[in-house]
Design a protein around this motif. Structure first.
Motif, PDB file in Angstrom:
ATOM      1  N   ASN A 224      -6.008  -2.793   0.553  1.00 44.45           N
ATOM      2  CA  ASN A 224      -5.914  -2.823   2.007  1.00 44.45           C
ATOM      3  C   ASN A 224      -4.493  -2.458   2.407  1.00 44.45           C
ATOM      4  N   VAL A 225      -4.277  -2.286   3.710  1.00 37.55           N
ATOM      5  CA  VAL A 225      -2.927  -2.006   4.210  1.00 37.55           C
ATOM      6  C   VAL A 225      -2.630  -2.887   5.409  1.00 37.55           C
ATOM      7  N   LYS A 226      -1.383  -3.279   5.545  1.00 44.38           N
ATOM      8  CA  LYS A 226      -0.953  -3.910   6.776  1.00 44.38           C
ATOM      9  C   LYS A 226      -0.829  -2.826   7.845  1.00 44.38           C
ATOM     10  N   ILE A 227      -0.990  -3.213   9.090  1.00 44.62           N
ATOM     11  CA  ILE A 227      -0.889  -2.244  10.178  1.00 44.62           C
ATOM     12  C   ILE A 227       0.470  -1.546  10.149  1.00 44.62           C
ATOM     13  N   GLY A 228       1.516  -2.294   9.839  1.00 43.71           N
ATOM     14  CA  GLY A 228       2.850  -1.702   9.730  1.00 43.71           C
ATOM     15  C   GLY A 228       2.931  -0.678   8.613  1.00 43.71           C
ATOM     16  N   GLU A 229       2.267  -0.953   7.482  1.00 39.03           N
ATOM     17  CA  GLU A 229       2.232   0.005   6.375  1.00 39.03           C
ATOM     18  C   GLU A 229       1.526   1.293   6.779  1.00 39.03           C
ATOM     19  N   LEU A 230       0.415   1.141   7.493  1.00 39.16           N
ATOM     20  CA  LEU A 230      -0.318   2.317   7.952  1.00 39.16           C
ATOM     21  C   LEU A 230       0.569   3.197   8.821  1.00 39.16           C
ATOM     22  N   LEU A 231       1.309   2.568   9.735  1.00 37.47           N
ATOM     23  CA  LEU A 231       2.216   3.344  10.582  1.00 37.47           C
ATOM     24  C   LEU A 231       3.298   4.020   9.747  1.00 37.47           C
ATOM     25  N   ALA A 232       3.759   3.355   8.700  1.00 45.97           N
ATOM     26  CA  ALA A 232       4.793   3.939   7.836  1.00 45.97           C
ATOM     27  C   ALA A 232       4.269   5.196   7.137  1.00 45.97           C
ATOM     28  N   TYR A 233       3.024   5.161   6.678  1.00 37.14           N
ATOM     29  CA  TYR A 233       2.409   6.353   6.078  1.00 37.14           C
ATOM     30  C   TYR A 233       2.379   7.499   7.095  1.00 37.14           C
ATOM     31  N   ILE A 234       1.997   7.162   8.326  1.00 35.99           N
ATOM     32  CA  ILE A 234       1.908   8.188   9.372  1.00 35.99           C
ATOM     33  C   ILE A 234       3.296   8.730   9.711  1.00 35.99           C
ATOM     34  N   GLU A 235       4.279   7.841   9.831  1.00 40.28           N
ATOM     35  CA  GLU A 235       5.645   8.258  10.132  1.00 40.28           C
ATOM     36  C   GLU A 235       6.163   9.237   9.081  1.00 40.28           C
ATOM     37  N   GLU A 236       5.851   8.951   7.828  1.00 46.04           N
ATOM     38  CA  GLU A 236       6.327   9.824   6.743  1.00 46.04           C
ATOM     39  C   GLU A 236       5.738  11.226   6.864  1.00 46.04           C
ATOM     40  N   LYS A 237       4.449  11.317   7.179  1.00 45.12           N
ATOM     41  CA  LYS A 237       3.792  12.618   7.264  1.00 45.12           C
ATOM     42  C   LYS A 237       4.173  13.368   8.549  1.00 45.12           C
ATOM     43  N   VAL A 238       4.349  12.622   9.641  1.00 44.47           N
ATOM     44  CA  VAL A 238       4.683  13.251  10.921  1.00 44.47           C
ATOM     45  C   VAL A 238       6.161  13.603  10.997  1.00 44.47           C
TER      46      VAL A 238
END
Length: 297
Positions: A224-238
């Motif tokens: 699973n992922v924490k919501i903050g982790e999910l945003l971190a994945y998105i930040e890295e790609k964006v």
């Protein structure tokens, strides 16, 4: 040859279900209103039918028989009861796509096991989907199927399904917010959430349909992922930072905005022999693929 009917197999993980069945050598018929063009060509048969019109259902399935019926589009006890009336004596097994939403928000670090919601001991309240919340509608559908169906039933409880073909755009919502530097309303960045990919969801439905299993079963990717982790994945790609606005309530337009960890356990499915993918192994590449698709629109 196994004959399968898929109610609602023309988009998202319904397409993956049909593809998985075809790979298994199953003879597939897709039933839908015919409003969405499917990609199957002459590999499947088709029946045009209104799922919510029991008379239309009875007319179209009067002289049919199936080894398995897969139901992707049932949201209430009334829809389940109508469907039972239509398919009584016409199928050997019924696989109903239910939801993690049968469990109340929460579940802790280990996640809800199936016994936390027991449809065999829950009161049946007959009504259309307009009478219920989404979660209660799925609960009532399960209760109706398990209490009244004369055929074996499986209720597959999925978390949020993610994939490049997700027409709900829930993951894309966050990708676009980060890309456009728009505010994201979130209650708790530490809350953890689980997902299953569209490919895995379709494959699991096909697999459990061909198995001997009956009853409720959870299906979710490992981890699973924490919501903050999910945003971190998105930040890295964006390549940009998310603008998070702390909020005291769960905003209706922020689809993954949960106040506390909400997980389910897939241990029962794994004991049955199904091998799930690791969420964190495919999530970054999915985000990257989704970003490319968004930017090319």
């Amino acid at each position: 040859m196994t004959k399968a009917l898929v109610l609602g197999g023309t988009r998202f993980f319904g397409v993956q279900l049909v593809e998985s069945l075809l790979q298994q050598g199953v003879e597939v018929t897709v039933a839908s209103r015919g409003n969405v063009e499917d990609p199957f060509g002459d590999k499947v048969s088709r029946i045009k039918v209104d799922r919510l019109d029991v008379g239309d259902m009875q007319k179209n399935f009067v002289h049919t028989d199936w080894d398995i019926v897969f139901d992707q589009i049932c949201y209430s006890s009334q829809e389940a009861i109508d469907t039972i009336d239509v398919f009584a004596g016409k199928t050997k097994k019924y696989v109903f796509t239910s939801s993690k939403s049968v469990y109340e928000l929460g579940g802790g670090e280990q996640g809800f096991i199936e016994e936390y919601f027991n449809p065999f001991e829950y009161n049946l309240n007959i009504g259309p989907k307009e009478d219920f919340s989404y979660g209660e509608g799925k609960r009532q559908a399960e209760v109706a199927f398990f209490s009244r169906a004369p055929f074996p039933v499986v209720a597959v409880r999925f978390p949020i399904v993610i994939g490049i073909n997700d027409y709900t755009d829930r993951l894309n919502y966050y990708i676009k917010k980060v890309r456009d530097q728009a505010d994201i309303h979130l209650v708790n960045l530490e809350a953890a959430i689980d997902f299953i990919s569209e490919e895995e969801a379709g494959d699991f439905l096909a697999w459990v349909g061909q198995s001997d299993f009956e009853g409720p079963i959870n299906a979710t990717s490992n981890g699973n992922v924490k919501i903050g982790e999910l945003l971190a994945y998105i930040e890295e790609k964006v390549g940009k930072s998310a603008i998070v606005v702390a909020d005291t309530k769960e905003e209706s337009d922020s689809p993954y905005n949960i106040s506390k960890t909400w997980l389910i356990s897939n241990e029962k499915a794994e004991r049955q022999g199904y091998e799930f993918r690791e969420l964190k192994e495919y999530l970054p590449s999915l985000i990257e693929e989704a970003l490319i698709k968004i930017n090319t629109k």
